[in-house]
Structure formats: C-alpha cells, structure tokens
Write a protein that holds these residues in place. Sequence first.
Motif, PDB file in Angstrom:
ATOM      1  N   VAL A 123       0.820  -1.207   0.000  1.00 55.34           N
ATOM      2  CA  VAL A 123       0.000   0.000   0.000  1.00 55.34           C
ATOM      3  C   VAL A 123       0.858   1.263   0.000  1.00 55.34           C
ATOM      4  CG1 VAL A 123      -1.764   1.321   1.240  1.00 55.34           C
ATOM      5  CG2 VAL A 123      -1.869  -1.190   1.171  1.00 55.34           C
ATOM      6  N   ALA A 124       1.790   1.368   0.947  1.00 55.91           N
ATOM      7  CA  ALA A 124       2.539   2.614   1.101  1.00 55.91           C
ATOM      8  C   ALA A 124       3.829   2.333   1.860  1.00 55.91           C
ATOM      9  CB  ALA A 124       1.703   3.658   1.836  1.00 55.91           C
ATOM     10  N   GLY A 125       4.679   3.356   1.935  1.00 61.63           N
ATOM     11  CA  GLY A 125       5.932   3.227   2.667  1.00 61.63           C
ATOM     12  C   GLY A 125       6.360   4.549   3.274  1.00 61.63           C
ATOM     13  N   ALA A 126       7.267   4.472   4.232  1.00 61.97           N
ATOM     14  CA  ALA A 126       7.791   5.671   4.893  1.00 61.97           C
ATOM     15  C   ALA A 126       9.285   5.489   5.124  1.00 61.97           C
ATOM     16  CB  ALA A 126       7.074   5.924   6.211  1.00 61.97           C
ATOM     17  N   TYR A 127      10.032   6.563   4.906  1.00 62.63           N
ATOM     18  CA  TYR A 127      11.473   6.547   5.095  1.00 62.63           C
ATOM     19  C   TYR A 127      11.843   7.680   6.068  1.00 62.63           C
ATOM     20  CZ  TYR A 127      16.436   7.324   4.209  1.00 62.63           C
ATOM     21  OH  TYR A 127      17.795   7.483   4.365  1.00 62.63           O
ATOM     22  N   PRO A 128      12.830   7.418   6.962  1.00 63.62           N
ATOM     23  CA  PRO A 128      13.562   6.177   7.245  1.00 63.62           C
ATOM     24  C   PRO A 128      12.648   5.158   7.930  1.00 63.62           C
ATOM     25  CG  PRO A 128      14.743   8.125   8.072  1.00 63.62           C
ATOM     26  CD  PRO A 128      13.363   8.560   7.752  1.00 63.62           C
ATOM     27  N   ALA A 129      13.044   3.905   7.892  1.00 61.95           N
ATOM     28  CA  ALA A 129      12.254   2.860   8.540  1.00 61.95           C
ATOM     29  C   ALA A 129      12.124   3.160  10.023  1.00 61.95           C
ATOM     30  CB  ALA A 129      12.910   1.504   8.320  1.00 61.95           C
ATOM     31  N   ASP A 130      10.901   3.057  10.533  1.00 62.09           N
ATOM     32  CA  ASP A 130      10.651   3.372  11.941  1.00 62.09           C
ATOM     33  C   ASP A 130       9.354   2.683  12.330  1.00 62.09           C
ATOM     34  OD1 ASP A 130       9.981   4.561  14.430  1.00 62.09           O
ATOM     35  OD2 ASP A 130      11.001   6.415  13.872  1.00 62.09           O
ATOM     36  N   ALA A 131       9.416   1.888  13.370  1.00 62.73           N
ATOM     37  CA  ALA A 131       8.233   1.149  13.802  1.00 62.73           C
ATOM     38  C   ALA A 131       7.126   2.068  14.287  1.00 62.73           C
ATOM     39  CB  ALA A 131       8.616   0.166  14.906  1.00 62.73           C
TER      40      ALA A 131
ATOM     41  N   LEU B 184      10.511  10.763   4.201  1.00 59.74           N
ATOM     42  CA  LEU B 184       9.760  10.636   2.954  1.00 59.74           C
ATOM     43  C   LEU B 184       8.482   9.855   3.210  1.00 59.74           C
ATOM     44  CD1 LEU B 184      12.714   9.510   0.650  1.00 59.74           C
ATOM     45  CD2 LEU B 184      11.776  11.821   0.819  1.00 59.74           C
ATOM     46  N   ALA B 185       7.447  10.175   2.463  1.00 57.58           N
ATOM     47  CA  ALA B 185       6.198   9.407   2.488  1.00 57.58           C
ATOM     48  C   ALA B 185       5.952   8.891   1.073  1.00 57.58           C
ATOM     49  CB  ALA B 185       5.039  10.277   2.954  1.00 57.58           C
ATOM     50  N   GLY B 186       5.698   7.559   0.944  1.00 61.49           N
ATOM     51  CA  GLY B 186       5.555   6.964  -0.379  1.00 61.49           C
ATOM     52  C   GLY B 186       4.228   6.269  -0.594  1.00 61.49           C
ATOM     53  N   THR B 187       3.800   6.247  -1.862  1.00 62.18           N
ATOM     54  CA  THR B 187       2.606   5.489  -2.256  1.00 62.18           C
ATOM     55  C   THR B 187       3.021   4.486  -3.333  1.00 62.18           C
ATOM     56  OG1 THR B 187       2.054   7.202  -3.868  1.00 62.18           O
ATOM     57  CG2 THR B 187       1.017   7.367  -1.709  1.00 62.18           C
TER      58      THR B 187
END
Length: 668
Positions: free
Chosen positions: A99-107, A139-142
């Motif tokens: 669905v989507a992603g966020a950078y940097p990785a963070d729980a 960053l915010a990703g789709t």
Amino acid sequence: MRKQLLLGASFLLLAFPACNRLEEESAPAFGSVKMSFTAVMDEGDTRTAYQDDKTASWVAGDAISVYVTNGTKGKVVTFTANQSLRFEGEVPDGYGTIVAGAYPADAAHTFDAKGVKTLHFPASYTLAEGADPASILPLAGTFANGVMSFRHPAGALKFTINNVPATATRFRFTTAGQKVNGNFALDPVLATSKVEAEQSVDINFPAAQGTRSFYVPMPAGELAAGASIALYDADNNILFQKTVPQAMTVKKNVIKRIAAVTVDSWRRNEEWQLNYLWDTYSAEIDLIQSEMEVTGTTGLFDFAVVAKGDFETLYGTVEQFLSSSYISDRKASGEFPKEYVGTYEIDRLSPGEYTAVVFGLDQYYNFTGEYNVVEFNVVEFVTPAGWSITFLPNATISGKTVRAVTVKVPAGTRWGFSYTTKQKYEEIYGGDPAVFIGSKRTGTGTLQTRTNSTVNLGDLAQDEWVFFVYGMYDRTEEGGLRTPSGAYCMLDYKYFLPTEAFSYWLGEWEVTENESTIPHTDYWSIKTDVLNESYIVTGLCNNTANPKEIKATLDGTTLRIQSQFDLGTTQSANGTVYQISLVGSSDSGVFDFNNYTPYDLLSAQKTDETKATLTGFGYSKYNLLGKVTHDSDLFNYGSARRLPATMTRITSDSVLVPDDEVMDVIVP
C-alpha cells in the motif's frame, strides 16, 4: 540515502522497471514471501523543493517501513535496498498487497488503507561514516504499478558550522517550545505545534574536524520564538552553542538555509579582571552578599564563581568549564548579559578557595570565546589564642585621663583597629565581623606591627560600642589593597557613666544596728548589676566565709534590697548549725519557706554624703533563721536584728565604668 545533483526522471525510471514480484535468488522464511520493488522520487515536488540544494537517490542499505495488507488487515514490514538499489523484504504469507511506505524505517510510523497516516520524527538520528547529512530527511511513499513513489511531506532547516572541533560527535537543535519530534499527521497537513517545554533533535555523527552541514527535519510552520544549536563531544560536554533568535518559517518540501556560523577558539584576555572584594550587608533585604568587581571589559559579559575543588574535579580546565552544562544552563536561563564594569553582588561565599571566570557574550547571550580566569580565597574569621581587647575607662595618657583600649596580639602581628557604635554595627554591617572588617580593606587607617598597644579613644560618647582588632596583609606596595587575614578579636562594650544617685551607693559600707538584743555590725560591698538600675550587694548577715550576692534596685534615691532565702550556713557557740536567710516577719507571723519568692525587704535612704539609714518594708525586724523541725522553733529571736540601722560609707567606687561591664575577650 545519498544526495546528488538533480537528475532527470527518465534516469530513475529506466534504472528500475516497475513490478511487484517474487525473488528467486534466495528462499524466504517459512510462512513468508520475499518481495522487491523499485522506489523513486516524485519529480512533481521533490525537484522544486531542492532546486537550490540537492536531490536524492538511494544507496544500498537504505531501509523503508512498508505497509502491506491481506485485503482486510495490514502489517508493517521493513524493506532494504540491495546492491542493485532494489528494495527487498519478507512479507507474511497472504499479505501480498503493498500500500505505502515511509522513510527512514521506523516502527512508530502509522498507516491506513489510504497510505501513510502519521510520520514519526525521532528525537535522535545517527549518521554512518560517509553518509550524506540530508539522508535523515523523511519521505512518504505510495505504491502503484510496482513502483513506490516518494515525496517530501515536511521541510527542513540546514545549518552549516565552520571550524567544528575534532572531538565533536553530536549536533543538537532546540526550539523554545514547539514540537519538532514525535508523530505528525499527514492529513490535512504535516505541521508543527506548540508544546509546554522546549524540544530538541540530536544528530550523532562520526568525529571529524572542519566544516559540516546538518539537516534538521521540520514540520511546516512558524518557529516564532527562535531556537538554538550546539555541539557536544562523546562525554556530553558542550563545545559550542549559539542562539538563532529570529523567527523561522518552515515550508513543505523546502530546505531553509540558516547563515553559516564559526566555532571560535577560546581566547584568554588577562586585562579582564574579576576580583572578590568582600561581603556586604543589605539592610533592605536583610541579607549578606559577596561583592565581585569586574574591570577591563569593553563589551557584554557574564561571570561565574565555583569552589576551586569542584572546578578541578568536575572540569579540570577553563575551556572544559566554559563548555560545560554549568555555563549552558546560565545561558538558557534567559538572563541578559552584564553590560557595565563595576561591582556585582552574588550569594555569600563560604570560607575557602574559589575559581572565577569572566567571559564575553553577544546580545543574544552567545559566547564570544573571550575570557579570563582568576583564583581567590575567602578567609575564615577566628579569634586566635593570645588576642584580646580590654577597655580602660580611666587611662592616663600624656598626663590626661581618657578612655582607651589595650590591644594584645602575638609579637610581629600586623593589625588594624576600628570601632563603631553597636547600632551602626547592626544596621550597616548586619552584626557580622567579616562584613565590618572587610569594609577596612582599603589602603588607609591605623596599621600597627607590634605585640601590645594602648589605643587612645579620646572623648568617647556614652553609647554601646563594638571594638575590633584584626590582622591585615598590607599589599599597598604591590599596588593592591590591604587584605584582612581572618584573625580578629571583638569587644562588645556599654560605655555609660553612672548617675549621681546611682554612683552614691557604689563602694564599701559599714552597717550597724541601732537596736539589737545582740549588737551587730555587717560590712557590705555594693557593685553594679545593671548600670543606673540595679546593684549586687555582698556581706549581708556577715557571712564572709561564703558571701552571697543579693539583688538591690535603685528607686529614685532609695536603695531597695530583696530578701534571700539561702545565704549559706553558720555554726553557733553551742555547735548548732543554722541556715542563714534574709527574710522579714512580724512579731507573730510565720514565714513559709516552702513557697518562698524574693521580695523587697530592706530600704536605705541617703542622710548625708557618707551616711544612710536602713529600714524595713513593713516589717519590724530581719532575722538569722536556723534549720528547724517545728513551727514553734521557727524564729530564733535571740539573733533578731532591730531596725533602723546606720550605714556609713567606708570607701567609694572611683571607677567611672562598672567593672562587670568590661567584657575582656581573651582566648586561652
């Protein structure tokens, strides 16, 4: 993430075909599926955001938090860029929809079916060796058509610092009460907000000297109260700190550059002097404070005073002290720099050794790097053995009778002598010897170098006085002031002359009974108890072996003598031991020894310059009472004394000031 000069979108898209596929090179964990995809920057906004800076491209090891679903439920997994710059990750079996992603990785990032819900900005970042400082920007990703397209939903501040010390390992950005870490919602807009206390962001980096840039991720908004930046070493010692006082507007997708600053090395200026003067008393606030004098500065400054032992144990060097949290706390207090040379009051210093530092500041309370350090000692005031002051009410000096004091100190002592009224001593100096003696630190005044001396006080006014003799170091030849050594002696003295009515009764008297079954004469000594108010009489009842002091008062011109139950014991000719008491009775009265309280019993009235008449207060006689066991034996009338009696002066007291008022301060 690595930053590089802006590249065309075709390069990014050609490098990574859009797909969503299983990896065949290695087997995934049991119950999971290995997936990979290409991630790109959204050219629609990233390039405009960094048109004056740099855009981004991925590097191996970059990690992304990815939200995957099974159609009804979602999970967050981590994908990591491989050497081919494709992102790989293991997805639980059945959760094959990205669905989507966020950078940097963070729980702490959160997602929903629409994409990224909140981005988490941590309070601390760590840059690896060689990492681009802008790689921490979020960053915010789709995800669509096999490609994760990222955008910058926040802004950033860019700080450049020149001459970064080689020991620096941490950069800190601190706001004055606005949120810069924690979770931020992306809908409707990621923005800053007010918080009750300051918030900070730390960026840890490998130590390296020179010029360094630091990017601080920031939600969009207005930092109206400004902020501050600082550098720390690995032991958490502050190496540099500067206030950024102006308001800062942060915009989405924009990196705001802050003017570069330079870390100045500390420079000692020995023309700047910080001198401990002494302690002063403020009657207005009823407080004793230590006084510090600053000279030689031309700009804004501040100073700090620390016990020498603490300074050496906690800091070791001046530079370490100036970079410590002790100073940064003072800077963060919001106080204004001091702007004039002169004297300043601080909390009273205890006896001991101190290290004091004066340091330059700018108008925003930032260090200029200029300083000086001095050491000084606060002495403890004590009265050593052999030091004394004795008041001489009738000293003869050059054939004239004057008031004087005798000063005794060890041979070769250099000392000063001063005195003041008790009232001024309390009002101006707070009744504190250190404050009074400290006021004599100038290069003037009496300064002797001898053992003993008689000091002529001249025509001393009647008052309560305090006299001081104090040790001094004479530094006038060195261009300095005389400095008290801490050794001193004080005499608290009430100098009042007795009135004519009071002085009449002072001296030795012969008291003879006019009527008595047994003729009797006593010899009384009358001395001062409270000047012009009361006396101490000894010799009553002729108990010369163990004389007792009887209280007497002056009532106009009349001497009033109080009763006394126990004056001692005496033995009669037949061997009977009697308890001697001075009490009164009527011929038939009974005196109650069990409920005895003193009362006025006798009175004496002046008849001429050397004689007086002694009578009783409503009583016919006064008695020597023996120890008895029966009330019928209470009075021994054989020793009853009949009044009135005649008092004849033998000698008068020629001392103008009562002996018992002289408090001779002698330490054995």
